[in-house]
Design an enzyme around this catalytic site. Structure first.
Site, short mmCIF file in Angstrom:
data_model
loop_
_atom_site.label_atom_id
_atom_site.label_comp_id
_atom_site.label_asym_id
_atom_site.label_seq_id
_atom_site.Cartn_x
_atom_site.Cartn_y
_atom_site.Cartn_z
CB SER A 227 -0.87 -0.01 1.24
OG SER A 227 -1.57 1.19 1.34
NE ARG A 228 3.41 1.32 -5.54
CZ ARG A 228 2.52 0.77 -6.35
NH1 ARG A 228 1.43 1.43 -6.65
NH2 ARG A 228 2.74 -0.39 -6.89
CB VAL A 229 -0.83 6.70 -0.30
CG1 VAL A 229 -0.09 7.14 -1.53
CG2 VAL A 229 -2.13 6.04 -0.70
#
Ligand code: ATP
Ligand code: MG
Length: 503
Positions: A367-369
């Site tokens: 999950s990048r953010v």
């Protein structure tokens, strides 16, 4: 009177009687029709996604959508019964871009791809319409993701946290629990003031009926709309459904509300578009998809956003789903959507068949953010969890050789086994932040080391019951504060010890 005079007189009369009542109409004629597509010549200055009405022999008007705009003919996707249309029929441009009815009245309903009710609960009285295609909010109106969207699923909230306004892909082979993750996430939004939209594309209607029943039972239809373009609907409806869903999500977002939208799934969406494109005789590209298939999904997912305060502060969180073939994430559509989203939850058949459900591959899921939106308490506790799991995976390979392992390694293996066990979770059982925090605290601090790993699931259930019944104040404190302090740690420790003495 000469011949010439007579002519002049007649012409003068004609000119006197002339009334300026000419109106222009953008009209064309149908050249050919078949498979839900009509080719029309003669329509000028048509806009993409403009509605065209085709008048049939018996005077019926059938609507269609202009999709393929070429120099001298346009491809119209017919919404109604295309078999009633024949060659030479008149087609009229309407100047209207396709829009769908939107409003709070949609909540709790099941609607088709044009957002018309199909649940037999009567008409939906809305007063507003939103365009199906809309340019996504610009960068200056957006804000970074900073508020969590709890799925209630331990493995996700701890390791791949999702924030409001994020686009997180759920990807995996068929029958790996993709839909289950999405439905559980909807169920977990109860009391969270989030509107949910479940868009079903190309799925069997019977499956959706079951899902709708489950949502009803869980009380989740009170804030959910189901948009259904079933497997028996035309390719055009399958193609439209997600955009209509997005139009509805934008209605809520523009009012400053938070929305969760599920696209289940975009693989079938791409296939519907491919089918339409081939019928329109557009040149096929890689895997026979048309050249603009990337744009098909990018313009859709770009519409999810977290708006800043000046723009109302609403958000749309999107969970698109992609089905892979034999775990191949490098196929055309999966890579496209992976590159558009802010991370993916990767579900694996092997894990699923081993009984590890949800079958999340923790190594490949990211999950990048979302981590900036994760609740403080879970973030703190999850660090150790990830480490335990990573160590376990590394050591597991060695242990498989059956060689003697030292005491320390043995301990780590046992801990890892239990960590894997507590990340298992049944369907329709989302957990609150407090429940998640307490079980993770218990395992990472060794309180479960003396519980047989086969019994962990049961032990966990008992722990939740115990805490909810006798320490509800602690649960409430964690659920409201969502932070961790030494005091809360002590309280959790005491509660777990009390529970252990009981069992
Ligand atoms: P499809 O490819 O058909 O869309 P899917 O990947 O969406 O499948 P689901 O339909 O969600 O998978 O789940 C497949 C089966 O696994 C269902 O019977 C479901 O009840 C079961 N299942 C899913 N998640 C869990 C879970 N956490 N625990 C137990 N069973 C589960
Ligand atoms: Mg599914």
């Amino acid at each position: 009177m000469t011949q010439a005079d007579r002519i002049i007189e007649r012409l003068s009369k004609e000119i006197e009687g002339f009334k300026d009542d000419i109106s222009t109409e953008n009209v064309g004629t149908v050249l050919e029709v078949g498979d839900g597509i009509a080719k029309v010549a003669g329509l000028e200055d048509l806009a993409a996604s403009e509605i065209v009405k085709i008048e049939t022999n018996d005077g019926e008007n059938i609507s269609g959508l202009a999709l393929n705009l070429e120099e001298d003919e346009v491809g119209i996707v017919v919404f109604g019964d295309y078999k009633k249309i024949s060659e030479g029929d008149i087609a009229r441009a309407t100047g209207e871009i396709l829009s769908v009815p939107v409003g709070d009245e949609m909540i709790g309903r099941t609607v088709d791809a044009l957002l018309n009710p199909i649940d037999g609960k009567g008409e939906i009285k809305t007063s507003k319409k939103n365009p199906v295609e809309k340019v996504a909010p610009g960068v200056m109106t957006r804000e970074p993701v900073g508020q969590p969207l709890q799925t209630g699923i331990k493995a996700i909230d701890t390791m791949v946290p999702i924030g409001r306004g994020q686009r997180e892909l759920i990807i995996g082979d068929r029958q790996t629990g993709k839909t289950a993750v999405a439905i559980d996430t909807i169920i977990n939004q109860k009391g969270e003031d989030i509107k949910c939209i479940y868009v079903a594309i190309g799925q069997r209607e019977s499956k959706i009926r079951k899902i709708s029943k489950k949502l009803e039972e869980a009380g989740a239809m009170e804030y959910t709309t189901i948009v259904l373009a079933g497997s028996s609907s035309s390719a055009a409806m399958n193609f439209l459904a997600p955009y209509s869903g997005a139009a509805l999500s934008e209605y809520f977002m523009s009012k400053g509300e938070d929305v969760l939208i599920i696209y289940d799934d975009l693989s079938k969406h791409a296939m519907a578009y491919r089918q339409m494109s081939l019928l329109l005789k557009r040149p096929p590209g890689r895997e026979a998809y048309p050249g603009d298939v990337f744009y098909l999904h990018s313009r859709l997912l770009e519409r999810s956003a977290r708006l800043n305060e000046a723009n109302g502060g609403g958000s749309v969180t999107a969970l698109p789903i992609i089905e892979t073939q034999a775990g191949d994430v490098s196929a055309y559509i999966p890579t496209n959507v992976i590159s558009i989203t802010d991370g993916q939850i990767y579900l694996e058949s092997d894990l699923f068949n081993k009984g590890i459900r949800p079958a999340i591959n923790a190594g490949l899921s990211v999950s990048r953010v979302g981590s900036s939106a994760q609740t403080k308490i879970i973030k703190k506790l999850a660090g150790t969890l990830r480490l335990d799991l990573a160590q376990y995976r590394e050591l597991e390979a060695f242990a498989a050789f059956g060689s003697d392992v030292d005491e320390d390694t043995k301990k780590k293996l046992e801990r890892g086994k239990r960590t894997v066990e507590i990340l298992k979770q049944g369907q329709y059982q989302p957990l609150s932040v407090a429940e998640q925090a307490i079980i993770i605290f218990a395992v990472t601090n060794g309180f479960a080391d003396d519980v047989e790993s086969e019994k962990i699931v049961e032990w966990e259930k008992g722990l939740h019951n115990f805490v909810n019944n006798t320490h509800s104040d602690l649960a409430e404190e964690i659920n409201t504060e969502k932070t961790i302090s030494d005091e809360i740690k002590d309280k959790m420790k005491n509660a777990i010890e009390e529970y252990k003495e009981m069992v």
